[in-house]
Design a protein around this motif. Structure first.
Motif, PDB file in Angstrom:
ATOM      1  N   GLY A  42      -5.867  51.989 -18.322  1.00  0.00           N
ATOM      2  CA  GLY A  42      -7.019  51.144 -18.744  1.00  0.00           C
ATOM      3  C   GLY A  42      -7.569  50.530 -20.082  1.00  0.00           C
ATOM      4  O   GLY A  42      -7.341  50.243 -20.607  1.00  0.00           O
ATOM      5  N   CYS A  43      -8.009  52.244 -20.020  1.00  0.00           N
ATOM      6  CA  CYS A  43      -8.584  52.431 -21.636  1.00  0.00           C
ATOM      7  C   CYS A  43      -8.176  52.935 -22.251  1.00  0.00           C
ATOM      8  O   CYS A  43      -8.902  52.708 -23.712  1.00  0.00           O
ATOM      9  N   ALA A  44      -7.510  53.761 -22.454  1.00  0.00           N
ATOM     10  CA  ALA A  44      -6.783  54.873 -23.601  1.00  0.00           C
ATOM     11  C   ALA A  44      -7.975  55.226 -24.332  1.00  0.00           C
ATOM     12  O   ALA A  44      -7.501  55.866 -25.277  1.00  0.00           O
ATOM     13  N   GLY A  46      -9.967  57.934 -22.305  1.00  0.00           N
ATOM     14  CA  GLY A  46     -10.459  59.483 -21.293  1.00  0.00           C
ATOM     15  C   GLY A  46     -11.602  58.837 -20.214  1.00  0.00           C
ATOM     16  O   GLY A  46     -12.679  59.418 -20.018  1.00  0.00           O
ATOM     17  N   CYS A  48     -11.436  55.852 -18.077  1.00  0.00           N
ATOM     18  CA  CYS A  48     -11.636  55.101 -16.843  1.00  0.00           C
ATOM     19  C   CYS A  48     -10.511  56.105 -15.699  1.00  0.00           C
ATOM     20  O   CYS A  48     -10.937  55.381 -13.948  1.00  0.00           O
ATOM     21  N   GLY A  49      -9.683  56.897 -16.086  1.00  0.00           N
ATOM     22  CA  GLY A  49      -9.098  57.712 -15.053  1.00  0.00           C
ATOM     23  C   GLY A  49      -7.166  56.701 -14.226  1.00  0.00           C
ATOM     24  O   GLY A  49      -6.911  57.969 -13.238  1.00  0.00           O
ATOM     25  N   CYS A  51      -4.988  56.692 -15.885  1.00  0.00           N
ATOM     26  CA  CYS A  51      -3.672  57.429 -15.908  1.00  0.00           C
ATOM     27  C   CYS A  51      -3.811  58.710 -15.901  1.00  0.00           C
ATOM     28  O   CYS A  51      -2.947  59.907 -16.155  1.00  0.00           O
ATOM     29  N   CYS A  71      -3.871  59.793 -20.976  1.00  0.00           N
ATOM     30  CA  CYS A  71      -3.743  58.363 -22.361  1.00  0.00           C
ATOM     31  C   CYS A  71      -4.266  59.463 -23.580  1.00  0.00           C
ATOM     32  O   CYS A  71      -4.046  59.053 -24.320  1.00  0.00           O
TER      33      CYS A  71
END
Ligand SMILES: Cc1cc2nc3c(=O)[nH]c(=O)nc-3n(C[C@H](O)[C@H](O)[C@H](O)COP(=O)(O)OP(=O)(O)OC[C@H]3O[C@@H](n4cnc5c(N)ncnc54)[C@H](O)[C@@H]3O)c2cc1C
Ligand code: FES
Ligand code: FES
Length: 493
Positions: A42-44, A46, A48-49, A51, A71
């Motif tokens: 998602g955000c890359a 840390g 949004c979770g 990953c 990520c």
């Protein structure tokens, strides 16, 4: 002994990698190499979770399941762990109880966040408590963003499953999986690459100290919750990385009669109960530090060594009078933590020198601690201002004071003028409190940025001085706090 490969457990097999970029992330490896695309990006950074994966490791003889944002976690950090992803949870085609409850209770709509949410809950399911609550689940999921379902059905599913003890394929196979991890623990220093570009993970402090003196231009990585973002967001071409996560000496928490010692590589999650036992405000700030995933990877050493003006630990530790231990080769020195921070982006640390330990004194009686984290939202937000106070009270008067702030200058800093104004202050003479609060303007000229304006920072910092005095004077925290109320004010303790 040196091993020129990385090794970890994946789906019951040992994976050995002897060539990979030092900058490769766990998510890169999963999606681009193994082609396991259930884990999302998602955000890359840390936040949004999406990953989230779980790393199973042995700690103190037991298997622990830690949630990790893949990520920003570096591939090399997997050494010695078992990597578990969303694809691994179903048992011979039968959904894991968490997956089944999420589907039955409508905990997933578009499904993008779902793998990460299930993996964060899977770590909680296996945390050994066998119990949970709505508040605990809210903390567990603070780092998992769902934009369409709404959290109520997700929390309902989690409450139903995590309220009972773990019983799944992973509990059944724990003994043999623990043995597989023990077999990987060869005590060897890991070095993958060559003199120009490498990922190293020394197993002991002697080899780490030597390697860093030989390669002072290398980047130390502990949890990578800061360094990971340099790679994914700033695209910094880091070539030499030394990971400290396997250095056993740096992973120790020790206690003496009057102090605690935290090795630099102790994670925030492991440090939290011990630091939190010093004062409930420390526990509350740590509960709101990042997310469960950030606290599982991020370390106390990383939070200090990064020199950030908005790190949460430094102001609290400075107010407590903590000392920092540094090591260069065979030479060890200690200094008061506040002296480590010289200027924005500049710390008292020479090339090849590293942060070894933090020495944190216990709170003596008659010393009262307070810390307040000011953010735009309660969970997973970086501080606009963090204020910490340690006040010594005798006969209704403050006889000694230490005050430190984050977010008010280019470094975490003591407020010396505020301290002078606090010394001698009567806890009943409320008329003089404002002068102590206004002294923040003599100590700081804060900046305006996206988190807060300079004027807001000055005002809130002054108000926090008053709040600390009022609480230590005995004012009911029901009148000073909307969350994290302390049950009893100090004067009544
Ligand atoms: C989503 C998210 C939320 C966050 N929320 C918070 C928050 O609420 N509060 C907060 O304070 N921070 C927060 N952070 C920042 C970060 O998590 C912390 O600063 C954390 O403590 C860094 O630790 P680390 O082990 O991951 O450091 P790393 O990223 O591994 O390293 C950070 C820096 O320290 C250096 N370093 C690490 N260990 C050593 C050592 N032993 N000796 C010398 N140098 C060393 C590295 O070279 C690097 O410069 C957040 C980060 C993310 C991604
Ligand atoms: S992709 Fe958002 S936390 Fe990793
Ligand atoms: S189900 Fe769509 S983001 Fe959560």
């Amino acid at each position: 002994m040196t091993r020129n490969s990385l090794q970890f457990v994946r789906r019951g097999r040992n994976v050995r990698l002897d060539r990979f970029s030092p900058r490769a992330t766990v998510l890169d490896w999963l999606r681009l190499q193994e082609r396991s695309v259930g884990t999302k990006e998602g955000c890359a950074e840390g936040d949004c979770g999406a990953c989230a994966v779980v790393l199973a490791r042995e700690r103190d003889g037991c298997m622990v399941y830690e949630p990790v944002n893949s990520c920003i976690a570096l591939l090399g950090q997997l050494d010695g762990a078992e990597l578990i992803t969303i694809e691994d949870l179903a048992d011979n085609g039968t959904l894991h109880p968490l997956q089944e409850a999420m589907a039955r209770l409508h905990g997933s709509q578009c499904g993008f966040c779902t793998p990460g949410i299930v993996m964060s809950l899977f770590a909680h399911y296996h945390d050994g408590s066998g119990a949970t609550s709505r508040d605990t689940i809210n903390d567990v999921l603070a780092g998992n963003l769902c934009r369409c379902t709404g959290y109520r059905p997700i929390v309902d599913a989690a409450l139903e499953v995590c309220s009972r003890g773990a019983a799944d394929r992973f509990t059944r196979t724990e003994a043999e999986r623990l043995n597989a991890l023990r077999a990987l623990d060869d005590g060897a220093d890991v070095f993958v690459g060559d003199g120009a570009a490498f990922f190293a993970a020394p197993a002991g402090e002697e080899s780490f100290a030597r390697l860093f003196v030989q390669n002072p231009d290398a980047t130390i990585v502990a949890g990578a919750t800061d360094v990971g973002l340099w790679i994914t967001k700033k695209l910094v071409p880091l070539e030499k990385i030394i990971h400290v996560g396997r250095v056993k000496e740096l992973a120790r928490i020790e206690e003496s009669a009057d102090a605690y010692s935290f090795g630099a590589a102790v994670s925030l999650a492991r440090a939290a109960p011990v630091l939190g036992s010093i004062d409930p405000d420390v526990a509350e700030v740590l509960r709101r530090f990042g997310s469960a995933q950030v606290r599982a990877s991020g370390t106390v050493g990383g939070n200090v060594a990064n020199g950030s003006p908005i790190g949460d630990l430094p102001p609290m530790l400075i107010a407590m009078g903590a000392r920092l231990e540094l090591r260069h080769g065979g030479e060890v020195r200690t200094l008061p933590l506040e002296n480590f921070f010289v200027d924005y982006g500049k710390q008292d640390r020479r090339p090849g020198e590293y942060v070894r330990r933090l020495l944190v004194p216990k709170l003596e009686s008659a010393r009262y601690f307070r810390a307040y984290k000011i953010t735009k939202r309660i969970d997973e937000d970086i501080s606009a201002v963090l204020a910490a106070f340690c006040l010594t009270v005798e006969g209704g008067r403050i006889v000694d004071a230490r005050a430190a702030f984050g977010g008010m200058a280019g470094i975490p800093k003591r407020a010396k003028t505020v301290e002078e104004n606090l010394r001698g202050l009567s806890l009943v003479d409320t008329g003089r409190w404002r002068a102590a609060a206004d002294a923040v303007a003599a100590d700081f000229t804060p900046l305006s940025d996206l988190r807060a304006s300079a004027a807001y920072r000055l005002r809130v910092a002054g108000n926090l001085v008053i709040k600390a005095i009022a609480e230590v004077a005995g004012l009911d925290t029901g009148t000073t706090r909307i969350a994290d109320r302390r049950m009893v004010a100090d004067a009544a303790e």
